[in-house]
Each structure stands twice: as C-alpha cells, then as structure tokens.
Design a protein around this motif. Structure first.
Motif, PDB file in Angstrom:
ATOM      1  N   ARG A 129       1.312  -1.030  -0.235  1.00 19.21           N
ATOM      2  CA  ARG A 129      -0.144   0.008   0.046  1.00 19.21           C
ATOM      3  C   ARG A 129       0.997   1.740  -0.177  1.00 19.21           C
ATOM      4  O   ARG A 129       2.381   0.757   0.448  1.00 19.21           O
ATOM      5  N   LYS A 130       0.160   2.037  -0.314  1.00 24.43           N
ATOM      6  CA  LYS A 130       0.740   3.598  -0.041  1.00 24.43           C
ATOM      7  C   LYS A 130       1.497   3.521   0.896  1.00 24.43           C
ATOM      8  O   LYS A 130       2.668   4.948   1.084  1.00 24.43           O
ATOM      9  N   ASN A 131       1.282   3.272   2.091  1.00 28.00           N
ATOM     10  CA  ASN A 131       1.756   4.059   3.689  1.00 28.00           C
ATOM     11  C   ASN A 131       2.315   2.777   3.622  1.00 28.00           C
ATOM     12  O   ASN A 131       1.279   1.558   4.845  1.00 28.00           O
ATOM     13  N   SER A 132       3.292   2.658   3.405  1.00 31.31           N
ATOM     14  CA  SER A 132       4.305   0.874   3.987  1.00 31.31           C
ATOM     15  C   SER A 132       4.875   1.096   4.923  1.00 31.31           C
ATOM     16  O   SER A 132       5.975   1.910   4.441  1.00 31.31           O
ATOM     17  N   TYR A 236       9.114  -2.191  19.011  1.00 30.68           N
ATOM     18  CA  TYR A 236       9.711  -1.881  18.147  1.00 30.68           C
ATOM     19  C   TYR A 236       8.803  -1.153  17.023  1.00 30.68           C
ATOM     20  O   TYR A 236       8.511   0.342  16.614  1.00 30.68           O
ATOM     21  N   LEU A 237       7.548  -1.813  16.697  1.00 28.93           N
ATOM     22  CA  LEU A 237       6.368  -1.788  16.003  1.00 28.93           C
ATOM     23  C   LEU A 237       5.501  -0.909  16.281  1.00 28.93           C
ATOM     24  O   LEU A 237       5.141   0.424  15.483  1.00 28.93           O
ATOM     25  N   GLN A 238       5.060  -0.595  17.758  1.00 26.08           N
ATOM     26  CA  GLN A 238       4.240   0.568  17.947  1.00 26.08           C
ATOM     27  C   GLN A 238       5.156   2.462  17.988  1.00 26.08           C
ATOM     28  O   GLN A 238       4.519   3.116  17.434  1.00 26.08           O
ATOM     29  N   GLU A 248       0.448  -0.797   6.020  1.00 26.43           N
ATOM     30  CA  GLU A 248       0.850  -2.727   7.206  1.00 26.43           C
ATOM     31  C   GLU A 248       2.101  -2.532   6.582  1.00 26.43           C
ATOM     32  O   GLU A 248       2.863  -1.773   6.700  1.00 26.43           O
ATOM     33  N   VAL A 249       2.079  -3.397   7.510  1.00 26.20           N
ATOM     34  CA  VAL A 249       4.258  -4.049   8.026  1.00 26.20           C
ATOM     35  C   VAL A 249       4.507  -5.560   7.346  1.00 26.20           C
ATOM     36  O   VAL A 249       3.778  -5.966   7.328  1.00 26.20           O
ATOM     37  N   ILE A 250       5.770  -4.465   5.742  1.00 24.73           N
ATOM     38  CA  ILE A 250       6.622  -5.995   5.639  1.00 24.73           C
ATOM     39  C   ILE A 250       7.347  -6.743   5.907  1.00 24.73           C
ATOM     40  O   ILE A 250       8.319  -5.838   5.750  1.00 24.73           O
ATOM     41  N   PHE A 251       7.558  -7.956   6.572  1.00 25.61           N
ATOM     42  CA  PHE A 251       8.878  -8.863   6.614  1.00 25.61           C
ATOM     43  C   PHE A 251       9.480  -9.569   5.557  1.00 25.61           C
ATOM     44  O   PHE A 251       8.654 -10.246   4.860  1.00 25.61           O
ATOM     45  N   PRO A 285      -1.808  -1.669  11.247  1.00 24.51           N
ATOM     46  CA  PRO A 285      -1.354  -1.731  10.862  1.00 24.51           C
ATOM     47  C   PRO A 285      -1.294  -3.138  10.661  1.00 24.51           C
ATOM     48  O   PRO A 285      -1.403  -4.585  11.249  1.00 24.51           O
ATOM     49  N   LYS A 286      -1.823  -3.458   8.910  1.00 21.31           N
ATOM     50  CA  LYS A 286      -1.212  -5.471   8.615  1.00 21.31           C
ATOM     51  C   LYS A 286      -0.156  -5.638   8.793  1.00 21.31           C
ATOM     52  O   LYS A 286       0.540  -4.823   7.924  1.00 21.31           O
ATOM     53  N   LEU A 287      -0.003  -7.152   9.294  1.00 23.68           N
ATOM     54  CA  LEU A 287       1.677  -7.210   9.579  1.00 23.68           C
ATOM     55  C   LEU A 287       1.392  -8.992   8.313  1.00 23.68           C
ATOM     56  O   LEU A 287       0.441  -9.084   8.450  1.00 23.68           O
TER      57      LEU A 287
END
Length: 308
Positions: A129-132, A236-238, A248-251, A285-287
C-alpha cells in the motif's frame, strides 16, 4: 514512474550474502546469482566479487544499461558512497562504490539503502500500500518506509537507520555492531537473535534454522526467547506506527521464516500498546510476510536503476 526500455542489474548486498539479477523493465528476472559476501579482503575483494557477478549475468544478447545496488548501511545515496556498514566489519571508510563500479562496468551505477530498495520493490511488484513499512530481518535489521507513496528520507541525503533505535539502552546481553548496547538490531536481526540466544541458553552451534525447529518442537527455553522477541518487536512496531502511520508492515529477509513463532504474540501486544489510539483512529497496521520472498532486494535495486 517511467522506466527505460533496457535491461538492468539489481544487486542486494548484505553482510552475509550478495544476490544479483538481470531484470527487464517489466520486472521479470532473466537470470540471477547468489553467493556469500566476500568481506575478508575489504572493499577490493568485494569490488571484484560484484564485478564478477555483473559480468556473469550478461551475454551478447543481454547487456545491462545500468546497475542498482541496495546495500546495508550507513551509506550516502546521493554520492554513491558506503560510509561505515555496521555489519561489514571494515575499518576503512568511506568507499565510492557507485563511482568505482561505474568506471569498471561503463554504465551508470546507483547506490541505495537495502531496506529502501526492498520497500520500493514491494510497491512496484509486491502489492504494498502507499503507506507501508518494510523490515528486513537478516544479518542486520533494515527499515524502509513509504508515506503517501513517497520514500521516506532522513536529512543530509542519509537513510533512517531504524535498526539502531535503542530498545533497552545499555543491555550487556545485546551488543550491536554500531558500538552501542540495546539497539533494535541487536535483538531483532536474525543473526543477532541467534548469537544472543546461544549465550542466553549456554549452547554452541546455534543457528536460526535450529532455533525455529526447536520452537516448533516445543522447546521451553527457545519458546521463551521467542516470547521476549515478540515483546520487543511489538514495542518497535509501536514506535513505527506513531512515527509513520503505516497501513501495513511487511517482513522480508532470511529470518522472516521465523514469523509463526513471534508474529501472533507480536500482533496481540501491538494492539494493547495502541489501545488508546485505536479508540479514535484505525492505526493498527496489517502485519504480513513479503510476497516477493528474498527477491525484494534485487527487484528494488533494479527499480532504482530503471528509474534514475
């Protein structure tokens, strides 16, 4: 973004391995190579390796018009210089990587942070997404962020070194390659987690793959290590959420294979940490794991070469 109608080479340069691929303007990988990163001979040895990879990918039919390199940092993208890569173990710096490779290959070479390259790849070919935000979990911990579709930069042409945010300052169990103790990278990078685990459980010959297998088998000691990892990742994600507000956060990276052993607990804890904010704004966010696998780095570097 408009791309040139020629082939390019994308290089993903890390502290453990280097991957290179010949890529079309449409993002199709025509050929690729991977090898352990040659670091023991410093920049001269690594330069030889990168040139060999680039030349080995090309033929009379396929010639690269440009090269993009996504590398562990710190680095300075505008000048194409490696400054002091934390996970390379070098004492001599900076290195004019882009200029020297360009002179040898006779094509433009562009340097970018590896996590920045990964998030560009996710936007280009991974459905991001455009905010990732992208977290690369490997030898180090890389962070790449796009906000409203634009890559987030730091000042002075530098990339945010998200792996060196301090989570537990001064923690003697978490030495970091940057010289500090308690950096996020010292806990969350796959290689650093493995090194720390070996000390904490008092064992040798510990690998990330074995830790994942032991956690799956119910090993109490290893499951406790992953529980602590989950807590630290949530913290960390917080921080990332309140700074950048990603959807979303992508690993990605080799240690992304361990996600089943920390992500469920991380997601629950992250929701707790954001509880008050979630009452008014849908910030959670979606992880998820990358759909590109370990090709995000080479594809992002190729995108860089195509777009410059």
């Amino acid at each position: 973004m408009k791309k040139k109608g020629k082939y390019v080479i994308g290089i993903d340069l890390g502290g453990t391995k280097v991957a290179a691929a010949l890529v079309t303007p449409a993002g199709k990988i025509l050929a690729e190579q991977k090898a352990p990163t040659h670091l023991k001979d410093g920049w001269p040895g690594l330069k030889r390796q990168l040139l060999e990879l680039c030349r080995g990918l090309q033929s009379a039919k396929y010639k690269a018009a440009a090269v993009g390199v996504g590398s562990a940092g710190p680095l300075h993208s505008p000048s194409g210089k490696l400054l002091d890569p934390t996970n390379f173990g070098w004492k001599a710096a900076p290195v004019s990587l882009a200029r020297e490779l360009s002179q040898a290959l006779k094509v433009p070479v562009h340097l970018e942070n590896d996590a920045a390259a990964a998030v560009l790849a996710e936007r280009w070919k991974g459905g991001a997404r455009k905010n990732s935000a992208v977290l690369t979990l490997g030898t180090g911990l890389g962070l790449g962020v796009v906000c409203d579709g634009e890559l987030v930069r730091g000042g002075r042409g530098l990339h945010p070194e998200g792996g060196h945010v301090l989570l537990r300052p001064g923690d003697p169990s978490a030495p970091c390659g940057c010289g500090n103790f308690g950096c996020a990278e010292a806990y969350l990078a796959g290689a650093r987690f493995t090194e720390r685990a070996a000390v904490l459980i008092g064992e040798r010959d510990v690998t990330g793959e074995r830790l994942v297998a032991r956690a799956a088998a119910g090993d109490v000691k290893v499951k406790a290590l992953f529980a602590d990892y989950s807590e630290l990742m949530a913290a960390y994600l917080q921080d990332l959420v309140v700074l950048y507000y990603p959807e979303e956060v992508i690993f990605t990276g080799s240690f992304a294979a361990a996600l089943p052993h920390f992500l469920p607990a991380t997601a629950l804890r992250l929701k707790e940490l954001l509880l008050r904010r979630l009452k008014t704004i849908p910030l959670l966010p979606k992880l998820r794991v990358s759909r590109l696998g370990n090709r995000a780095g080479v594809l992002g570097s190729a995108f860089l070469a195509l777009s410059r």
